[in-house]
Design a protein around this motif. Structure first.
Motif: not given
Length: 168
Positions: A126, A129-131, A138, A141, A150-151, A153
């Motif tokens: 994840a 995927d969140s870049s 983070v 999560m 879902s991440v 930031p």
């Protein structure tokens, strides 16, 4: 055994095409929610759609009208569930899982991970995927009700209020 004649093949082609068109029309009429991200009920309806379509196409004892009626019942059931869920909070809580906080304040929440059967590698995936570049970026999560992670930031989290409805 290898070839039962052209009539069964013609039946499969005709019912398959008409069933496919029927599904499209029924789904279009039922609205966007019927095809939303999967939750448990969406999964059940999807599997049932496949079963009904297969029965329509391959069984001579299931007519096109029966199959389309079955699709209608499934879509109506899905519509009723979402209608009730959007209007009655207790009903919504009864049928839907809550989001679950898996990572917060730089810490993996081991109990939540174990309870939800989520592996650390899934958090890593994840994150990729969140870049985001690193776990240090983070804030949290969250395991969502559809099974995605879902991440959030740190730059967007701001405060605790920006992680809605996720329980630890």
């Amino acid at each position: 055994m290898l070839f039962g004649g052209w009539q069964p093949i013609l039946h499969t082609l005709i019912v398959g095409v008409l069933g496919y068109v029927g599904i499209i029309l029924l789904l279009r009429a039922s609205g966007k929610r019927t095809l939303s991200k999967f939750n448990m009920f969406d999964f059940i309806v999807t599997v049932a759609f496949g079963s009904v379509l297969a029965s329509m196409m391959l069984s001579k004892s299931t007519s096109l009208a029966q199959g389309l009626a079955a699709f209608g019942v499934l879509i109506l059931g899905q519509y009723a569930l979402t209608w009730m869920s959007s209007r009655f909070e207790k009903f919504d809580k009864l049928i839907k899982a809550e989001p679950r906080l898996l990572f917060h304040h730089g810490q993996v929440i081991e109990k939540a991970m174990k309870d939800e059967r989520v592996a650390r590698s899934e958090l890593d995936s994840a994150l990729r995927d969140s870049s985001l570049g690193s776990i240090g970026e983070v804030a949290a999560m969250v395991l969502e009700t559809d099974g995605t992670i879902s991440v959030i930031p740190k730059s967007k989290a701001g405060d605790e209020a920006s992680i809605p409805n996720a329980k630890e």
